[in-house]
Design a protein around this motif. Sequence first.
Motif, PDB file in Angstrom:
ATOM      1  N   ASN A  74       0.521  -1.345  -0.141  1.00  0.00           N
ATOM      2  CA  ASN A  74      -0.201   0.247   0.088  1.00  0.00           C
ATOM      3  C   ASN A  74       0.149   1.306   0.601  1.00  0.00           C
ATOM      4  OD1 ASN A  74      -2.205  -1.720   0.067  1.00  0.00           O
ATOM      5  ND2 ASN A  74      -2.679  -1.033   2.853  1.00  0.00           N
ATOM      6  N   PHE A  77       2.632   1.558  -3.761  1.00  0.00           N
ATOM      7  CA  PHE A  77       1.400   1.831  -5.269  1.00  0.00           C
ATOM      8  C   PHE A  77       0.953   3.405  -4.367  1.00  0.00           C
ATOM      9  CE2 PHE A  77      -2.900   0.631  -2.218  1.00  0.00           C
ATOM     10  CZ  PHE A  77      -2.872   1.397  -2.793  1.00  0.00           C
ATOM     11  N   ASP A 386     -11.941   2.490 -10.410  1.00  0.00           N
ATOM     12  CA  ASP A 386     -11.273   1.466  -9.342  1.00  0.00           C
ATOM     13  C   ASP A 386     -11.366   0.192  -9.790  1.00  0.00           C
ATOM     14  OD1 ASP A 386     -10.458   3.479  -8.113  1.00  0.00           O
ATOM     15  OD2 ASP A 386     -12.066   2.838  -6.043  1.00  0.00           O
ATOM     16  N   SER A 387     -11.168  -0.019 -11.369  1.00  0.00           N
ATOM     17  CA  SER A 387     -10.642  -1.733 -11.286  1.00  0.00           C
ATOM     18  C   SER A 387      -9.216  -1.404 -11.957  1.00  0.00           C
ATOM     19  CB  SER A 387     -11.670  -2.229 -13.098  1.00  0.00           C
ATOM     20  OG  SER A 387     -11.787  -1.507 -13.995  1.00  0.00           O
ATOM     21  N   MET A 453     -10.727  -7.480 -12.281  1.00  0.00           N
ATOM     22  CA  MET A 453      -9.440  -6.791 -11.425  1.00  0.00           C
ATOM     23  C   MET A 453     -10.260  -5.681 -10.732  1.00  0.00           C
ATOM     24  SD  MET A 453      -5.865  -7.928 -11.432  1.00  0.00           S
ATOM     25  CE  MET A 453      -4.775  -7.096 -10.552  1.00  0.00           C
ATOM     26  N   PRO A 454     -10.187  -5.241  -9.450  1.00  0.00           N
ATOM     27  CA  PRO A 454     -10.119  -4.433  -9.231  1.00  0.00           C
ATOM     28  C   PRO A 454      -8.145  -3.088  -8.495  1.00  0.00           C
ATOM     29  CG  PRO A 454     -10.476  -6.416  -7.654  1.00  0.00           C
ATOM     30  CD  PRO A 454     -10.217  -6.233  -8.344  1.00  0.00           C
ATOM     31  N   ARG A 455      -8.068  -2.213  -8.828  1.00  0.00           N
ATOM     32  CA  ARG A 455      -7.095  -1.211  -8.422  1.00  0.00           C
ATOM     33  C   ARG A 455      -6.898  -1.485  -6.558  1.00  0.00           C
ATOM     34  NH1 ARG A 455      -7.908   4.610  -9.884  1.00  0.00           N
ATOM     35  NH2 ARG A 455      -5.784   4.841  -9.313  1.00  0.00           N
ATOM     36  N   ARG A 456      -5.881  -1.304  -7.067  1.00  0.00           N
ATOM     37  CA  ARG A 456      -5.323  -0.839  -4.937  1.00  0.00           C
ATOM     38  C   ARG A 456      -5.456  -2.188  -4.237  1.00  0.00           C
ATOM     39  NH1 ARG A 456      -8.149   4.639  -5.508  1.00  0.00           N
ATOM     40  NH2 ARG A 456      -6.254   5.891  -6.607  1.00  0.00           N
ATOM     41  N   ILE A 457      -5.148  -3.237  -5.032  1.00  0.00           N
ATOM     42  CA  ILE A 457      -4.976  -4.377  -4.424  1.00  0.00           C
ATOM     43  C   ILE A 457      -3.778  -4.982  -4.469  1.00  0.00           C
ATOM     44  CG2 ILE A 457      -7.346  -5.179  -4.743  1.00  0.00           C
ATOM     45  CD1 ILE A 457      -7.197  -6.926  -6.853  1.00  0.00           C
ATOM     46  N   PHE A 458      -3.637  -5.588  -3.379  1.00  0.00           N
ATOM     47  CA  PHE A 458      -1.681  -6.664  -3.196  1.00  0.00           C
ATOM     48  C   PHE A 458      -2.039  -8.033  -3.885  1.00  0.00           C
ATOM     49  CE2 PHE A 458      -1.783  -9.447   0.488  1.00  0.00           C
ATOM     50  CZ  PHE A 458      -3.097  -9.468   1.029  1.00  0.00           C
ATOM     51  N   THR A 459      -3.079  -8.276  -4.072  1.00  0.00           N
ATOM     52  CA  THR A 459      -3.121  -9.787  -4.289  1.00  0.00           C
ATOM     53  C   THR A 459      -4.799  -9.326  -5.417  1.00  0.00           C
ATOM     54  OG1 THR A 459      -2.467 -11.724  -3.909  1.00  0.00           O
ATOM     55  CG2 THR A 459      -3.809 -11.412  -2.400  1.00  0.00           C
TER      56      THR A 459
END
Lengths: 612, 384, 200
Positions: A74, A77, A386-387, A453-459
Amino acid sequence: MSSVGTVTPDVHHTSHEEDTGLWSWITTVDHKRIAIMYFVTATVFFFVGGFEALLIRIQLMNPEQNLISPELYNQLFTMHGTTMIFLVAMPMAVAFFNYVVPLQIGARDVAFPRLNALSYWIFLFGGIYLNASFFVGAAPNASWVGYATLTLPEFSPGRNVDFWFIGLSILGVASIVGGVNFITTIINMRAPGMKMMRMPLFTWMTLVTSFLLITAIPVIGVALVFLGFDRLFGTVFFNPAGGGDPVLWQHLFWIFGHPEVYILILPAFGVISDVIPAFSKKPLFGYPIVVYAGILIGFIGWGVWSHHMFTVGLGPIADSFFVAATMIIAIPTGVKIFNWIATMWGGSLQFTTAMLFCVGLVAVFTVGGLSGIMHASAPVNLQQHDSYFVVAHFHYVIVGGAMMGLWAGLYYWFPKVCGRYLDETLGKWHFWTTMIGFNLTFFPMHFSGLFGMPRRIFTYSADLNVDIYNQLSTVGAFIFGLSAIIMTWNLIRSWRSGEPAPANPWGAPHLEWSIPSPPHHYNFPGIPEVRSREPLWDPKERADIEAVTMAEPEREPIMPNPSWVPICLAAAITLAWALVMTGVWWIIILGMLPVLFFTFLWAFEPAFPEGH
Amino acid sequence: MKRSLPGVAGRALLLFLVPLLAACAEEYPQSTINPQSDFAAIIHSLYVSIFWWTMLILAVVWVALAWVLVKYRRKSENDQPKQIRGHLGLEIGWTVGPALIVVAIVIPTIQAVFATQRPISEDALLVEVTGHRFWWEFHYPEYGVTTANEIRLPVDRPVSLRLESADVIHSFWVPVLGGKRDLNPVPAVREGRDKKYNWLYFTPEVTGVFMGQCAEFCGESHALMAKRAIVETEAEFEAWIASWFASEGAAAPEPPEPADAEPGDALPEEVAEARPAGQDEDPRIAQGRELFMNSTCIACHAVQGTSAQGAIAPNLTLFGTRRTLASGIMENNEDNLVRWIIDPQGIKPAAAMPGVDYPGGNWPATNFSEEEVRAISAYLLSLK
Amino acid sequence: MAHAAAAVAADDHGQTNTGISNWKLGFWAFIASECLFFGTLISVYMVYKGAAITGPYPNEIFDVLKTTVSTTILLFSSLAMVLALDQVIKANKKKAILWLAAVILMGAAFLVMEYTSYLKYISYGLTLGSSTFGSSYYVLTGTHKLHVVIGMIWMATLIWLIARDRIPPHKSETVEIAGLYWHFVDIIWIVIFTLVYLIQ
């Protein structure tokens, strides 16, 4: 008097006429040196942000990996976004404003040389301050948009968000000072005969961008003040328990944030509007239309912010308004693209690296613009927001638009800066690795986004079945990283031993090419008179101009004194802002005293040598 | 699942050209281009039409650009191209042309904006969705039922989701059922004024289990805040509601009155004793129940018909019927559950639940032995 | 060329395209920026005063009469500022200092009156954190007061400069720009006074 050295109008003379020691750089108020410092600093931050991006891509290469902890991810990014926008794209553009604008309008410096130095030092210290947070393990981690209530102390108790809001405030000061400076320079300091409608497009877009800077930055300034008060002094601006509305943050942020997008892209539009004609041997097609389109984009850019907020629940009427406004902005943007193509149409196209980047911009930016039209449609936005589709979109716009434009400018103006060409072979490697790496990184993101796939995800879950797209993106990112190394190698090599360039290596039409490369520290021995939009393309006008600009001056023009006050004042401002973090009134007030002290020194220090 | 690169490239190309042929639900369970509700269908048809408009523009720009690049390369250094400065007709043309396309996009867009944001039906199923860091709470006021992380919806019945957040902003997104909408922390208002909530309206049209996840960055474990939407037949849905009340055997007389009764004031203590012990019950289950009911678990968790009435963590009624664990991030089986109870923050950083060895939320470490954890898991999985 | 000889470096006494000096033009740009800053603060106040969930509410505490007096004082300080500039141009050192001192005094009087108002509002329970009204009211008016303080420091500096003969009539623009700032701060207060105190 130390800024006035010996004059050597030799075209091939590469070293600077003045002192070249460290102290001369620290105290310089010369717009050209400040530009170089801006560029070098922004390039360093480009590598920092790029390194963060590569770590992100490694973590996302396969689903359900745990190479990087979520907390660190987090931070990465958040800092990648913050760095690339505030510490790379913006200052990189400002580097070009600084170097090119005074030369294009026939001025010896910007309107406020010391303020210019101040802008730079504040930017540098602000950038260092933001990144210093990594060393105390508290880098900002609430994303570059920092939505409340996540940023409130209840949910972000650490210092991370404090670093973020204070760092951005510091950078904001630099931007406003810079904006004021360039507005004044462009409106007030043009050479005789250089009417507004004779200005090169790059100068025009600098002017529009500067207006956006001085008007948009205050809005986020207020938002950051609110956030600071909420975090440190218990106000309830964004605290729902006290009646505050977290959505207010989003409005303020995006009222700034959308003009910010044009702050990033308009300079690039300006660059290629100058470069394309030079390498097409044709004047810009539809000059007034391109100018007005740029101004129009700047204006409408103020009325579209809520297209970042279609999922927020503003209601159908607001949504419809912002859909329409946003779509309208596509029209002037399209007009620009058509005018660039029309400029090339019927021309004699010379594919230098600079021109390749322009062509690349037109081809690639269009993709970003069109995906933008997709999520400008509010209902479609509800799926894409947000994807990774959006991640693809804005990288196409900011890298494929803003950065490509600036790289075009780099290859175009580099010979002016140091009297040597950037190596064209390496340049073409740079261009093609950029194109391949960039597209390979970001094009597959359209698909990972469309597949949810959403953004701001670590996995992400292996079930999403988007691993192949992520693997392609990761490979692309490394190729893209390689392109940055090639560029840097080219810069270093050509700076030292590039092929010498004459005053006007490209046969370009604007004033900056009428003076020796590199220019004298005073730019113009005499100020030429301009009679047309492409003064150097008219043989008679060119002869008249060069009689002035290439002449040996009878008497050294008087240039402003170098000064160490800007760097001190910038340090004082950064310190004062940093002390806000304590949240203790008396410390904050004490912290303002050095600012006051250096402001007085500034005011009483003579800007020019005695007698002027 | 590994596939060859050319195969993937071919598929990508096909997909790029024909978004209508978007891959099926099994292959891309979170696809935005595989509409299974009226809402998603409206969005998708709009997307497809805009997609083609943009492809048209892209084709025009790219073809013109390619033509120029090939045709007008420099032939010699002495080329003297004609110095054309502009053409009013052309400028008008490429202003008006795109403007018409914009109109063609804006009109259906605005129609869709209004069509998707009006309450769909009087008898729509209302579900109150509350976002928490990092899980979802679903409350059905019509039935007095509360569940977590897996929202159950009857097929073909219109749904109204009332969205709210208990902490930071989240976003409800199950792509096959439609677009996302943010779960905002709703500001407190002066007495007598209405709070403003966000809503989502749609009618699921196909039964199935659909994936979704939080779409607004909400902190450390944002990536691990998934959910499932289970669309089932009316009969299955009714049966689920019924078993919710019957779960621990406590024949709840009727759905509790108000939707937002304070869970703190709970059901009478005796209810906990009222459940019938199954005849052939696994002794571990009894042990697990004992441990669960006498530990801090019940401070946060609720199980319908027992003394466990905590309301700050997921409601565990019918836990054994859930497909997934920890807000949709792993399969719900004993091994995973044991891992989760032992070390929740190892699986989901910043989760509020205490582990065996460390505290969480405001609660101390649970200090369960592994055997105890297994018993609790057995108990929870028996809640069907 | 004639221009070449005339155009000295980028300085503030060369010719400009507009005929307005760089400093003045730049300062106008800065004021434009400030307008956006205060515009945002005022807009948020207008939205937020009604969103307060607990009292005190604006109409319960504002003393319009007292604020009218302080507003009038601030208005008159602008008049003093104009007169000070006039005296600088006329090279009347003593009177210029006198009028600038009057500006500072009136600014101080304004601040003292506003400060006592703050104390009163706090005693009514309106604090930074009491409600959205409190938060937006104090941050808006506090920002304005900070501008007044900066203005007063600026005026004091001018007095010192004039006393040491550093501002002869041909450099009166130094005072003029300070005046621009001071008038701007006044005008912003008029807007705040109207929107915050008169229209409740």
